[in-house]
Design a protein around this motif. Structure first.
Motif, PDB file in Angstrom:
ATOM      1  N   LYS A 143      44.722  50.309  41.852  1.00 22.75           N
ATOM      2  CA  LYS A 143      43.286  50.128  41.666  1.00 22.75           C
ATOM      3  C   LYS A 143      42.905  49.725  40.244  1.00 22.75           C
ATOM      4  CE  LYS A 143      42.618  51.314  45.930  1.00 22.75           C
ATOM      5  NZ  LYS A 143      42.260  50.270  46.924  1.00 22.75           N
ATOM      6  N   LYS A 144      43.790  49.939  39.284  1.00 21.00           N
ATOM      7  CA  LYS A 144      43.457  49.600  37.906  1.00 21.00           C
ATOM      8  C   LYS A 144      43.358  48.086  37.745  1.00 21.00           C
ATOM      9  CE  LYS A 144      45.588  53.731  35.908  1.00 21.00           C
ATOM     10  NZ  LYS A 144      46.623  54.249  34.977  1.00 21.00           N
ATOM     11  N   SER A 145      42.416  47.645  36.928  1.00 18.19           N
ATOM     12  CA  SER A 145      42.120  46.215  36.821  1.00 18.19           C
ATOM     13  C   SER A 145      43.318  45.410  36.321  1.00 18.19           C
ATOM     14  CB  SER A 145      40.926  45.992  35.895  1.00 18.19           C
ATOM     15  OG  SER A 145      41.185  46.506  34.596  1.00 18.19           O
ATOM     16  N   HIS A 146      44.041  45.945  35.317  1.00 15.28           N
ATOM     17  CA  HIS A 146      45.180  45.193  34.788  1.00 15.28           C
ATOM     18  C   HIS A 146      46.312  45.122  35.801  1.00 15.28           C
ATOM     19  CE1 HIS A 146      46.496  49.320  33.846  1.00 15.28           C
ATOM     20  NE2 HIS A 146      47.736  48.828  33.832  1.00 15.28           N
TER      21      HIS A 146
ATOM     22  N   ARG B 220      45.892  45.083  39.135  1.00 17.74           N
ATOM     23  CA  ARG B 220      45.466  44.153  40.183  1.00 17.74           C
ATOM     24  C   ARG B 220      45.528  42.703  39.684  1.00 17.74           C
ATOM     25  NH1 ARG B 220      43.451  46.534  44.598  1.00 17.74           N
ATOM     26  NH2 ARG B 220      42.338  44.681  45.263  1.00 17.74           N
ATOM     27  N   LYS B 221      45.224  42.501  38.421  1.00 13.49           N
ATOM     28  CA  LYS B 221      45.318  41.157  37.856  1.00 13.49           C
ATOM     29  C   LYS B 221      46.763  40.667  37.880  1.00 13.49           C
ATOM     30  CE  LYS B 221      44.304  38.460  33.696  1.00 13.49           C
ATOM     31  NZ  LYS B 221      43.770  38.493  32.305  1.00 13.49           N
TER      32      LYS B 221
ATOM     33  N   LYS C 129      47.733  39.943  41.523  1.00 13.23           N
ATOM     34  CA  LYS C 129      47.110  38.718  42.033  1.00 13.23           C
ATOM     35  C   LYS C 129      47.835  37.482  41.520  1.00 13.23           C
ATOM     36  CE  LYS C 129      42.427  40.538  42.730  1.00 13.23           C
ATOM     37  NZ  LYS C 129      41.023  40.540  42.220  1.00 13.23           N
TER      38      LYS C 129
END
Length: 239
Positions: free
Chosen positions: A166-169, A171-172, A175
């Motif tokens: 769930k952490k943004s880094h 998920r980036k 992706k």
């Protein structure tokens, strides 16, 4: 896309490398299958054929499967050897010699009047072993373009991780990894489809398409290098 290594590489560089060379591999793969009934972009199937022929007591065909495996291995060995030799002079051009060898091998199959399926299959396997090792080394093992088994495995893992991370880094990162693998898979499939359509008209000379792509990629990289050198020199003169 070829010149940059390690920290100098970006996601865009890897995407460019993946898109072009996975397409090349897809075309070469289908030309090998249609021309010689041989897998020429990986060795997994040849190990299965080796075991099957041993079971059937067809030792000559089992030996042939090992020749195919060794041809791919030779290509990988040749790629790294030439890169190590040329990088001592200029790291920017260490990729040129293996790419030129690959172009030569593809042209040899495309235009050769020699019609021995085993020999020409071995040439394509050397070319693809060379490309896979070249891409692996340049990208730091991030990009592989000649076979899809590991890519589908990693893609399945990363898509599952998207549910839990769930952490943004995180998920980036996931992706980007997913997009890169989707591009490689798509490029390989598209190359295979395009190669199959062209094969009806051009037969083995369908390989002129990947040859053209590799030549354009080399020229593009060389032009970019010249441009950056000119810009640095121009800026230096005005300081």
């Amino acid at each position: 896309m070829f010149r940059h290594r390690d920290r100098g590489r970006t996601f865009v560089h890897n995407v460019q490398l993946a898109a072009l060379l996975s397409f090349v591999a897809g075309v070469v793969n289908i030309v090998g299958v249609l021309s010689f009934k041989t897998l020429t972009t990986n060795v997994t199937g040849h190990f299965a054929f080796f075991s099957e022929e041993l079971f059937s007591n067809n030792y000559g065909l089992a030996f042939l499967s090992m020749i195919y495996v060794l041809s791919f291995f030779l290509g990988a060995f040749l790629a790294n050897t030439t890169m190590e030799m040329t990088s001592r002079g200029s790291v920017h051009f260490s990729y040129m010699l293996p790419l030129l060898i690959e172009i030569f091998l593809l042209a040899l199959v495309a235009f050769s009047s020699y019609d021995h399926a085993v020999g020409l299959s071995c040439v394509l396997l050397v070319a693809m072993g060379l490309q896979n090792a070249l891409v692996t080394k340049i990208s730091g093992s991030v990009v592989r373009t000649t076979h899809l088994t590991g890519l589908f495995t990693d893609l399945g893992i990363e898509l599952s991780q998207m549910i839990f991370y769930k952490k943004s880094h995180e998920r980036k990162r996931l992706k980007r990894a997913i997009v890169l693998k989707a591009i490689i898979i798509g490029g390989f499939f598209f190359g295979g489809i395009m190669g199959a359509l062209m094969y009806g008209w051009f037969d083995r000379r369908t390989l002129c398409l990947p040859i053209f792509i590799l030549l354009v990629a080399l020229y593009y990289d060389r032009m970019l290098l010249g441009y950056y050198r000119f810009r640095r020199k121009h800026q230096g003169n005005h300081q």
